[in-house]
Motif scaffolding. Structure first.
Motif, PDB file in Angstrom:
ATOM      1  N   LEU A  18       0.821  -1.205   0.000  1.00 23.13           N
ATOM      2  CA  LEU A  18       0.000   0.000   0.000  1.00 23.13           C
ATOM      3  C   LEU A  18       0.862   1.266   0.000  1.00 23.13           C
ATOM      4  CD1 LEU A  18      -2.813   1.409   0.398  1.00 23.13           C
ATOM      5  CD2 LEU A  18      -2.358   1.251   2.832  1.00 23.13           C
ATOM      6  N   ILE A  19       1.870   1.284   0.836  1.00 19.51           N
ATOM      7  CA  ILE A  19       2.749   2.458   0.909  1.00 19.51           C
ATOM      8  C   ILE A  19       3.538   2.626  -0.390  1.00 19.51           C
ATOM      9  CG2 ILE A  19       4.797   3.379   2.086  1.00 19.51           C
ATOM     10  CD1 ILE A  19       3.576   2.097   4.673  1.00 19.51           C
ATOM     11  N   VAL A  20       4.079   1.530  -0.920  1.00 17.44           N
ATOM     12  CA  VAL A  20       4.854   1.602  -2.170  1.00 17.44           C
ATOM     13  C   VAL A  20       3.940   2.004  -3.326  1.00 17.44           C
ATOM     14  CG1 VAL A  20       6.232   0.248  -3.801  1.00 17.44           C
ATOM     15  CG2 VAL A  20       6.625   0.016  -1.356  1.00 17.44           C
ATOM     16  N   HIS A  21       2.690   1.562  -3.308  1.00 19.99           N
ATOM     17  CA  HIS A  21       1.715   1.955  -4.332  1.00 19.99           C
ATOM     18  C   HIS A  21       1.549   3.479  -4.344  1.00 19.99           C
ATOM     19  CE1 HIS A  21      -2.124   1.587  -6.649  1.00 19.99           C
ATOM     20  NE2 HIS A  21      -2.405   2.696  -5.977  1.00 19.99           N
ATOM     21  N   GLU A  22       1.359   4.054  -3.179  1.00 19.29           N
ATOM     22  CA  GLU A  22       1.178   5.512  -3.104  1.00 19.29           C
ATOM     23  C   GLU A  22       2.466   6.258  -3.456  1.00 19.29           C
ATOM     24  OE1 GLU A  22      -1.713   6.870  -3.038  1.00 19.29           O
ATOM     25  OE2 GLU A  22      -2.652   4.922  -2.724  1.00 19.29           O
ATOM     26  N   ILE A  23       3.611   5.711  -3.085  1.00 19.07           N
ATOM     27  CA  ILE A  23       4.885   6.312  -3.487  1.00 19.07           C
ATOM     28  C   ILE A  23       5.010   6.279  -5.007  1.00 19.07           C
ATOM     29  CG2 ILE A  23       7.401   6.002  -3.419  1.00 19.07           C
ATOM     30  CD1 ILE A  23       7.033   5.110  -0.480  1.00 19.07           C
ATOM     31  N   GLY A  24       4.466   5.233  -5.610  1.00 15.22           N
ATOM     32  CA  GLY A  24       4.451   5.133  -7.072  1.00 15.22           C
ATOM     33  C   GLY A  24       3.674   6.266  -7.721  1.00 15.22           C
ATOM     34  N   ALA A  44      -1.277  16.364  -1.934  1.00 10.66           N
ATOM     35  CA  ALA A  44      -1.750  16.092  -0.575  1.00 10.66           C
ATOM     36  C   ALA A  44      -1.972  14.596  -0.399  1.00 10.66           C
ATOM     37  CB  ALA A  44      -3.049  16.837  -0.310  1.00 10.66           C
ATOM     38  N   ILE A  45      -1.714  14.127   0.802  1.00  7.59           N
ATOM     39  CA  ILE A  45      -1.984  12.741   1.152  1.00  7.59           C
ATOM     40  C   ILE A  45      -3.230  12.739   2.029  1.00  7.59           C
ATOM     41  CG2 ILE A  45      -1.143  10.709   2.356  1.00  7.59           C
ATOM     42  CD1 ILE A  45       1.698  11.661   1.640  1.00  7.59           C
ATOM     43  N   GLU A  46      -4.239  12.021   1.592  1.00 11.03           N
ATOM     44  CA  GLU A  46      -5.519  11.976   2.310  1.00 11.03           C
ATOM     45  C   GLU A  46      -5.711  10.584   2.916  1.00 11.03           C
ATOM     46  OE1 GLU A  46      -8.369  14.355   1.691  1.00 11.03           O
ATOM     47  OE2 GLU A  46      -7.170  15.769   0.553  1.00 11.03           O
ATOM     48  N   ILE A  47      -6.177  10.574   4.147  1.00  8.32           N
ATOM     49  CA  ILE A  47      -6.460   9.325   4.828  1.00  8.32           C
ATOM     50  C   ILE A  47      -7.864   9.417   5.409  1.00  8.32           C
ATOM     51  CG2 ILE A  47      -5.785   7.767   6.686  1.00  8.32           C
ATOM     52  CD1 ILE A  47      -2.962   8.960   6.492  1.00  8.32           C
ATOM     53  N   TYR A  51     -10.098   4.823   2.430  1.00 14.76           N
ATOM     54  CA  TYR A  51      -8.968   4.933   1.516  1.00 14.76           C
ATOM     55  C   TYR A  51      -7.791   5.674   2.134  1.00 14.76           C
ATOM     56  CZ  TYR A  51     -12.439   3.766  -2.043  1.00 14.76           C
ATOM     57  OH  TYR A  51     -13.408   3.153  -2.771  1.00 14.76           O
ATOM     58  N   PHE A  52      -6.638   5.411   1.569  1.00 16.42           N
ATOM     59  CA  PHE A  52      -5.398   6.151   1.809  1.00 16.42           C
ATOM     60  C   PHE A  52      -4.914   6.504   0.409  1.00 16.42           C
ATOM     61  CE2 PHE A  52      -0.691   5.503   1.968  1.00 16.42           C
ATOM     62  CZ  PHE A  52      -0.386   6.655   2.660  1.00 16.42           C
ATOM     63  N   TYR A  53      -4.916   7.793   0.048  1.00 20.15           N
ATOM     64  CA  TYR A  53      -4.618   8.152  -1.330  1.00 20.15           C
ATOM     65  C   TYR A  53      -3.933   9.508  -1.427  1.00 20.15           C
ATOM     66  CZ  TYR A  53      -9.064  10.637  -0.740  1.00 20.15           C
ATOM     67  OH  TYR A  53     -10.067  11.432  -0.270  1.00 20.15           O
ATOM     68  N   VAL A  54      -3.400   9.774  -2.619  1.00 18.59           N
ATOM     69  CA  VAL A  54      -2.703  11.014  -2.927  1.00 18.59           C
ATOM     70  C   VAL A  54      -3.579  11.825  -3.874  1.00 18.59           C
ATOM     71  CG1 VAL A  54      -0.636  12.001  -3.978  1.00 18.59           C
ATOM     72  CG2 VAL A  54      -0.473   9.887  -2.681  1.00 18.59           C
ATOM     73  N   THR A  55      -3.706  13.128  -3.602  1.00 16.60           N
ATOM     74  CA  THR A  55      -4.447  14.007  -4.505  1.00 16.60           C
ATOM     75  C   THR A  55      -3.511  15.086  -5.027  1.00 16.60           C
ATOM     76  OG1 THR A  55      -5.180  15.438  -2.698  1.00 16.60           O
ATOM     77  CG2 THR A  55      -6.635  13.627  -3.315  1.00 16.60           C
ATOM     78  N   HIS A  56      -3.804  15.550  -6.227  1.00 17.46           N
ATOM     79  CA  HIS A  56      -3.012  16.614  -6.838  1.00 17.46           C
ATOM     80  C   HIS A  56      -3.873  17.286  -7.892  1.00 17.46           C
ATOM     81  CE1 HIS A  56      -2.203  14.591 -10.728  1.00 17.46           C
ATOM     82  NE2 HIS A  56      -2.417  13.500 -10.005  1.00 17.46           N
ATOM     83  N   GLU A  57      -3.430  18.469  -8.316  1.00 14.29           N
ATOM     84  CA  GLU A  57      -4.117  19.132  -9.418  1.00 14.29           C
ATOM     85  C   GLU A  57      -3.798  18.394 -10.706  1.00 14.29           C
ATOM     86  OE1 GLU A  57      -3.399  23.270  -9.947  1.00 14.29           O
ATOM     87  OE2 GLU A  57      -4.048  23.777  -7.923  1.00 14.29           O
ATOM     88  N   LYS A  58      -4.776  18.370 -11.604  1.00 18.05           N
ATOM     89  CA  LYS A  58      -4.531  17.732 -12.900  1.00 18.05           C
ATOM     90  C   LYS A  58      -3.439  18.487 -13.637  1.00 18.05           C
ATOM     91  CE  LYS A  58      -8.521  15.211 -14.281  1.00 18.05           C
ATOM     92  NZ  LYS A  58      -9.444  14.972 -15.379  1.00 18.05           N
ATOM     93  N   PHE A  59      -2.635  17.732 -14.368  1.00 17.31           N
ATOM     94  CA  PHE A  59      -1.592  18.341 -15.175  1.00 17.31           C
ATOM     95  C   PHE A  59      -2.167  18.774 -16.508  1.00 17.31           C
ATOM     96  CE2 PHE A  59       0.770  15.496 -12.311  1.00 17.31           C
ATOM     97  CZ  PHE A  59       1.572  16.449 -11.703  1.00 17.31           C
ATOM     98  N   ASN A  60      -1.427  19.638 -17.212  1.00 16.35           N
ATOM     99  CA  ASN A  60      -1.905  20.188 -18.481  1.00 16.35           C
ATOM    100  C   ASN A  60      -2.074  19.123 -19.559  1.00 16.35           C
ATOM    101  OD1 ASN A  60      -1.892  22.745 -17.370  1.00 16.35           O
ATOM    102  ND2 ASN A  60       0.190  23.164 -18.054  1.00 16.35           N
ATOM    103  N   ARG A  61      -1.212  18.140 -19.552  1.00 18.49           N
ATOM    104  CA  ARG A  61      -1.267  17.107 -20.591  1.00 18.49           C
ATOM    105  C   ARG A  61      -1.845  15.824 -20.024  1.00 18.49           C
ATOM    106  NH1 ARG A  61       3.391  17.612 -24.795  1.00 18.49           N
ATOM    107  NH2 ARG A  61       2.328  15.710 -25.350  1.00 18.49           N
TER     108      ARG A  61
END
Length: 131
Positions: A18-24, A44-47, A51-61
């Protein structure tokens, strides 16, 4: 080996996957943030209870978003192959098995699969910038 020690090994290997997945997910996010002149820590890391997941703004591409989504499931496999070649024991074998089992996260009903499906639909429809 007792059942109790085997359960501990399963729990630890699952948590490690799980941790390595999120690091991925985090590694390509950090790389793409630097390439887009954003701070590398712009995620941001949300727990929560489910779920335990990473959120971010969408990239341009779209391809960048696709890479971020798919790296979560592929990175544990990459790490497990490296680790099992260095240390081959019961824990690393179980970690490798669970890392390959982590590919189920690419199913369209699960979060990573939903993201990938949405990204592919956006790429096909041409909404936003093209690849």
């Amino acid at each position: 080996m007792t059942i109790f020690s085997f359960l501990i090994i399963i729990i630890l290997a699952t948590l490690l996957v799980l941790i390595v997945h999120e690091i991925g997910h985090i590694i390509p996010i950090m790389i793409f943030n630097v390439l887009e002149k954003k701070p590398f820590y712009y995620f941001a890391i949300e727990i929560n209870a489910k779920y335990f997941y990473v959120t971010h703004e969408k990239f341009n591409r779209h391809i960048k978003n696709f890479i971020v989504a798919i790296c979560g499931s592929l990175f544990p496999i990459f790490i497990s192959i490296i680790v099992i070649n260095i240390i081959n024991n019961q824990f690393t074998s179980l970690f490798t098995l669970l890392a390959f089992g982590n590919l189920v996260m690419l199913h369209p009903k699960l979060p990573d699969g939903k993201n990938i499906t949405n990204i592919l639909i956006e790429m096909r429809d041409g909404s936003g910038k093209s690849v």
